[in-house]
Scaffold this motif. Sequence first.
Motif, short mmCIF file in Angstrom:
data_model
loop_
_atom_site.label_atom_id
_atom_site.label_comp_id
_atom_site.label_asym_id
_atom_site.label_seq_id
_atom_site.Cartn_x
_atom_site.Cartn_y
_atom_site.Cartn_z
N THR A 100 42.97 38.74 48.78
CA THR A 100 44.15 38.93 48.11
C THR A 100 43.81 39.42 46.54
O THR A 100 44.79 39.72 46.06
CB THR A 100 45.07 37.83 48.05
OG1 THR A 100 44.40 36.78 47.27
CG2 THR A 100 45.50 37.42 49.64
N ILE A 101 42.57 39.27 46.30
CA ILE A 101 42.07 39.36 44.92
C ILE A 101 41.63 41.01 44.60
O ILE A 101 40.60 41.25 45.20
CB ILE A 101 41.36 38.51 44.49
CG1 ILE A 101 41.78 37.06 44.73
CG2 ILE A 101 40.71 38.72 43.12
CD1 ILE A 101 40.64 35.99 44.47
N GLY A 102 42.09 41.63 43.95
CA GLY A 102 41.67 43.20 43.93
C GLY A 102 41.48 43.51 42.54
O GLY A 102 42.06 43.00 41.61
N GLY A 103 40.78 44.44 42.33
CA GLY A 103 40.31 45.34 41.23
C GLY A 103 41.49 46.01 40.79
O GLY A 103 42.47 46.45 41.72
N LEU A 104 41.66 46.33 39.48
CA LEU A 104 42.63 47.68 38.80
C LEU A 104 41.95 48.66 38.35
O LEU A 104 41.27 48.39 37.34
CB LEU A 104 43.51 46.82 38.02
CG LEU A 104 44.79 47.40 37.48
CD1 LEU A 104 45.71 47.94 38.39
CD2 LEU A 104 45.41 46.81 36.39
N ASP A 105 42.03 49.78 39.12
CA ASP A 105 41.15 50.86 38.45
C ASP A 105 41.59 51.76 37.48
O ASP A 105 40.84 51.90 36.43
CB ASP A 105 40.62 51.77 39.86
CG ASP A 105 39.84 51.00 40.73
OD1 ASP A 105 38.96 50.26 40.51
OD2 ASP A 105 40.04 51.43 41.92
#
Length: 429
Positions: A100-105
């Motif tokens: 559920t934890i993602g990067g923000l590009d």
Amino acid sequence: MSDTALPQGVSHLKAPARSAASDNAPVAETVADVLDRVKREGDTAVRDFAQRFDKVDLADLEVTPEERDAAVAALDPQTRADTEFAIENVRAFAQAQFATIGGLDDFQPRPGVHLGHRVIPLQRVGCYVPGGRYPLLSAPIMTIVPAKVAGVDEIIACLPPNAHQAMIAGCHLAGADRVFRIGGAQAIAAMAYGTETVPRVDKIVGPGNAYVNEAKRQVFGPVGIDQLAGPSEIYILADSSGDAAMIATDLLAQAEHDVRTRVGLITTDEALGRAVLQEVEAQLGELPTAHTAGPAWRDYGEIAICADENTMIAYSDQIAAEHLQVHTRDPQAMAGKLRNYGSLFIGELASVVYSDKCAGTNHTLPTMAAGRYTGGLWVGAYLKVVTHQWLTPDGVREVAPAAVRQSASEGLEGHRRAAQLRLDRLQTR
């Protein structure tokens, strides 16, 4: 004596006899000396404190690979199977959380202004594994497995030199890269500052006694910590549908952790409260761990009677218990109304013991009302979210004028020049 003032509509059938908050000055002084000596003397101080506090002469601070393999081989087959069952569940839940934890590009609030963040695992963490009154085989699982899932480069485990061999096996099976026979405040100092043998870590996690807790507090800053943990806690919310025998059993199950464990029932039904009071006393008469659970119940046990459901919810949120069980007619509906707790157990079939041992959620949780502002240990505790930005010429034209004006109004001329310089360069091209 209660740590929390009673709100209107709450009365005590049994009030705590003592406050869980205690004078920490003697502990703080001892810990300060331990930290200072380990910082200055390294392994020499660690060995000295092992002799003084643990009555053990340590030739080697680190557990060798051969000793780790031997500890695993010595495990009873069923104990090993149960340990691996718990590891599998904790890993699966941590992996689900991690997903559920993602990067923000590339977020663009304005044309040419590119913002984002990266999720980066910590490089090296230290997991303190307590010895305690009993060999808590789940303890290394809860701190080490989420770190592995997060992708931490190196996981250091420290446990008291007289800890049960099964605890070493647990550290190994959970995935610790290195295991050291160091306990107490000196373990925290060794991981925080580094010694000739123990590498310095970036963050220290895991529960311990008052000395471990105080050491974590004192080293915080140069290294991170997960939280400051006090004695364990369990509170149960119940209406007239509650089962007195089951509630009493669950309260005493947690009370056997430590003589300072906080245990309590918050109910809207006085008859249930009286039945639980009788059940606790009856069960203590035949509980083998009554020497621990009994003093915990006597000194910190609480039964609070609330005028209605809203009052029960308000009092529960005020206490913000580490473990909060819900035994009501509609536990799911009640759960949705609660906001302050370490971990929530919805319905009478969900006992703290399952989370403590093997269900998958973490048992390293906030105590002493810290549940008002934080949750427990999880895979995200081993990650850092760091931001970045890059701008095109159009982006500079968008943000520079506001930055110039803001810097000027604040009297920060250096800031104003840095913003204006880029705008001027663009205009001359």
